[in-house]
Design a protein around this motif. Structure first.
Motif, PDB file in Angstrom:
ATOM      1  N   GLY A 158      -8.179  -0.236   6.526  1.00 17.95           N
ATOM      2  CA  GLY A 158      -9.551  -0.263   6.008  1.00 17.95           C
ATOM      3  C   GLY A 158      -9.875   1.024   5.259  1.00 17.95           C
ATOM      4  O   GLY A 158      -9.216   2.041   5.452  1.00 17.95           O
ATOM      5  N   PRO A 159     -10.887   0.952   4.388  1.00 14.25           N
ATOM      6  CA  PRO A 159     -11.273   2.132   3.596  1.00 14.25           C
ATOM      7  C   PRO A 159     -12.348   2.960   4.298  1.00 14.25           C
ATOM      8  O   PRO A 159     -12.882   2.543   5.333  1.00 14.25           O
ATOM      9  CB  PRO A 159     -11.863   1.486   2.338  1.00 14.25           C
ATOM     10  CG  PRO A 159     -12.482   0.221   2.846  1.00 14.25           C
ATOM     11  CD  PRO A 159     -11.650  -0.241   4.015  1.00 14.25           C
ATOM     12  N   ASP A 171      -7.401   3.734   3.942  1.00 16.14           N
ATOM     13  CA  ASP A 171      -6.735   2.921   2.905  1.00 16.14           C
ATOM     14  C   ASP A 171      -5.289   2.535   3.246  1.00 16.14           C
ATOM     15  O   ASP A 171      -4.639   1.843   2.461  1.00 16.14           O
ATOM     16  CB  ASP A 171      -6.731   3.617   1.524  1.00 16.14           C
ATOM     17  CG  ASP A 171      -8.106   4.049   1.086  1.00 16.14           C
ATOM     18  OD1 ASP A 171      -9.041   3.251   1.263  1.00 16.14           O
ATOM     19  OD2 ASP A 171      -8.264   5.186   0.590  1.00 16.14           O
ATOM     20  N   ASP A 204     -10.044  -4.713   4.369  1.00 11.80           N
ATOM     21  CA  ASP A 204     -10.033  -3.954   3.123  1.00 11.80           C
ATOM     22  C   ASP A 204     -10.195  -4.946   1.975  1.00 11.80           C
ATOM     23  O   ASP A 204      -9.286  -5.734   1.693  1.00 11.80           O
ATOM     24  CB  ASP A 204      -8.714  -3.178   3.011  1.00 11.80           C
ATOM     25  CG  ASP A 204      -8.720  -2.204   1.850  1.00 11.80           C
ATOM     26  OD1 ASP A 204      -9.315  -2.536   0.801  1.00 11.80           O
ATOM     27  OD2 ASP A 204      -8.143  -1.118   1.983  1.00 11.80           O
TER      28      ASP A 204
END
Ligand code: GLY
Ligand code: MN
Ligand code: MN
Length: 523
Positions: free
Chosen positions: A80-81, A112, A207
């Motif tokens: 995930g960012p 990321d 993401d």
């Protein structure tokens, strides 16, 4: 482009892109002399490789178990960012729990990143499995780059240095590559397996960029792009999400240690709160004093809170998800504190105690408290290996319903209330008694019902037992003396071969023990 001044500011710039305007508050030199100066004179990064982390072989075993379920298919698990909190400030990064579980990375690692498990000839992969795993992430730019000092989101000058590709590889005993290579690794050769392509499964909604990448490659490689069966593809991804959730139903030895550490820090947090009660009573937002006292321990001893603290005094304790925590804390009331420290490994505790603010339960408070405690004990007795998970709830709720019947609060007979067409007792105990606990406070939430509610209690499971009774001020169906009282007792249970172990037993539960504990801390 400029526009005529209507504000007295002179001619105004219109050409500057909105995204750039965040920089308008500071002056950033951009001349070549400055850049050259900033790119030199920094000590070399520490090139030493870290020792292999204790979690590494456990994470490898988890990947091996996942590999067993999906031979021949590419598995894509994003971390995930960073998430924006407000304008250009982000929340502290926390990876998706499925990613943390399969890599062993915790704390703020690694925005990321994507873990890709590439299918290989069955039996020839990692540890004799069906896949080889590679972790793709973006190492911070070197000190000789402009990004180092000019990028406040990703530059080490701003956010501190982080381990590089080789270092993370040594730490996790896992190959690592630059994030730039992830796109090709995700998309290459995707297609119908009947025609030599590779099927890809994605942990979706973690993401957006990776979701879009997988969607695009699926469309582009579909035999009939006009008629792509989106629900079939969703089901493919859903099965991976489900598998990752179910993989976490049984905790390994390393995870149990993390849970114990999270519980120990949480116990310290509760102690801190009791010590802060005099200040809370004197404060116009005493619940915030309670919340803050616990939070200081969460940050000092762990990574964070596992979930927003419920610091609820008086009638607020009857509001199940009371996280506003801006009320007063008054002598004579009960304080319900539901809080958990998340360890650096991201495993969390989830504990509730309901204490008398002045140190002594009143008669009616004690009566209600004892009913909840008896229900918790009944739940504990039902939590035996081999029993059904749902039995714990049933055992606890039966005690509560009986007590409510004794007190004359049920509008129907006890039998009718306990029947499927009754359930009137749920007015005062509306939530479940147990949930799995681990990396997420409500862990394993995507597991199938047959393995969760209808599942068998098995060695290695960790779950809560948390019955409660909640009588709202506004509840005219109960005598006045009950109103404004909410009680929950929540413990974290580890199932061993010898039966359930209460991980949170260090916090007193019996009313007399709670009073003695509080008196000891007041001295
Ligand atoms: N604190 C959330 C729960 O008890 O489930
Ligand atoms: Mn809970
Ligand atoms: Mn809780």
């Amino acid at each position: 482009m400029t526009t005529a001044d209507t504000s007295g500011l002179g001619e105004l710039s219109e050409g500057q892109p909105l995204d750039d305007r965040v920089n308008n508050r500071s002056q950033k030199p951009s001349n070549e002399a400055y850049k050259a100066f900033m790119a030199t004179g920094w000590a070399e990064d520490d090139a030493e490789l870290p020792a292999r982390a204790e979690v590494a072989p456990y994470a490898a075993q988890r990947r091996r178990a996942l590999s067993e379920r999906f031979p021949g298919e590419r598995l894509v698990i994003p971390a995930g960012p960073l998430k924006v909190r407000s304008n250009d400030t982000d929340y502290r990064f926390r990876p998706h729990s499925g990613f943390a579980h399969l890599t062993g990375l915790g704390l703020d690692r690694e925005p990321d990143a994507v873990l890709i498990m590439e299918p290989v000839e069955p039996g020839t992969g990692d540890d004799g499995g069906n896949h080889t795993a590679v972790l793709y992430f973006r190492p911070l730019a070197g000190t000789d780059s402009e990004e180092f000092y000019s990028n406040a989101r990703y530059g080490a000058f701003w956010i501190g240095s982080r381990l590089g590709l080789e270092q993370v590889s040594a730490l996790l005993d896992l190959p690592t590559r630059h994030l730039d290579e992830a796109e090709t690794a995700i998309t290459s050769n995707v297609g119908d397996p009947q025609f030599g392509g590779i099927s890809v499964r994605l942990l979706r909604k973690v993401d957006e960029m990776v979701d879009a990448l997988v969607d695009t490659v699926r469309y582009n490689t579909a035999m009939d792009p006009e008629n792509v069966d989106l629900s079939a593809l969703d089901a493919l991804d859903g099965e991976l999400t489900e598998a990752l959730s179910e993989l976490r139903l049984i905790k390994d030895a390393w995870e149990v240690k993390q849970m114990e550490a999270a519980v120990a820090a949480t116990v310290n947090g509760f102690t801190e709160v009791v010590k802060a009660l005099p200040r809370a009573i004197a404060h116009p937002r005493g619940e915030r004093v309670v919340e803050g006292a616990f939070f200081s321990r969460a940050r000092e001893e762990g990574n964070d809170l596992g979930y927003d603290t419920i610091a609820a005094a008086g009638n607020n304790a009857t509001v199940l998800h009371w996280i506003r925590n801006n009320g007063t804390v008054n002598a004579g009331e009960l304080l319900l504190l539901d809080a958990g420290v998340e360890a650096d490994s991201l495993y969390t505790a989830d504990i509730t105690r309901t204490v008398p603010v002045n140190g002594t339960y009143s008669e009616v408070q004690r009566k209600i408290y004892q009913a909840v405690l008896d229900a918790a004990d009944a739940g504990f007795a039902a939590a035996k290996p081999g029993a059904k998970f749902r039995d714990v709830h049933q055992a606890a709720v039966k005690v509560l319903a009986e007590r409510l019947a004794d007190w004359g609060l049920l509008p129907v007979s006890l039998e009718e209330a306990l029947s499927d067409n009754g359930q009137q007792h749920r007015r005062w105990m509306p939530h479940g008694t147990s949930h799995h606990l681990g990396l997420d406070v409500h862990d394993c939430a995507q597991a199938r019902k047959e393995l969760y509610l209808d599942g068998i209690i098995t060695e290695g499971m960790v779950f809560t037992i948390e019955p409660g009774l909640y009588f709202k001020n506004e509840d005219l169906s109960v005598p006045e003396e009950y109103r404004g009282i909410g009680v929950r007792i929540e413990d974290d249970i580890l199932i061993t071969a010898d039966g359930p172990v209460n991980l949170s037993a260090a916090l007193p539960r019996n009313p007399e023990d709670v009073e003695a504990w509080m008196a000891g801390l007041a001295e």
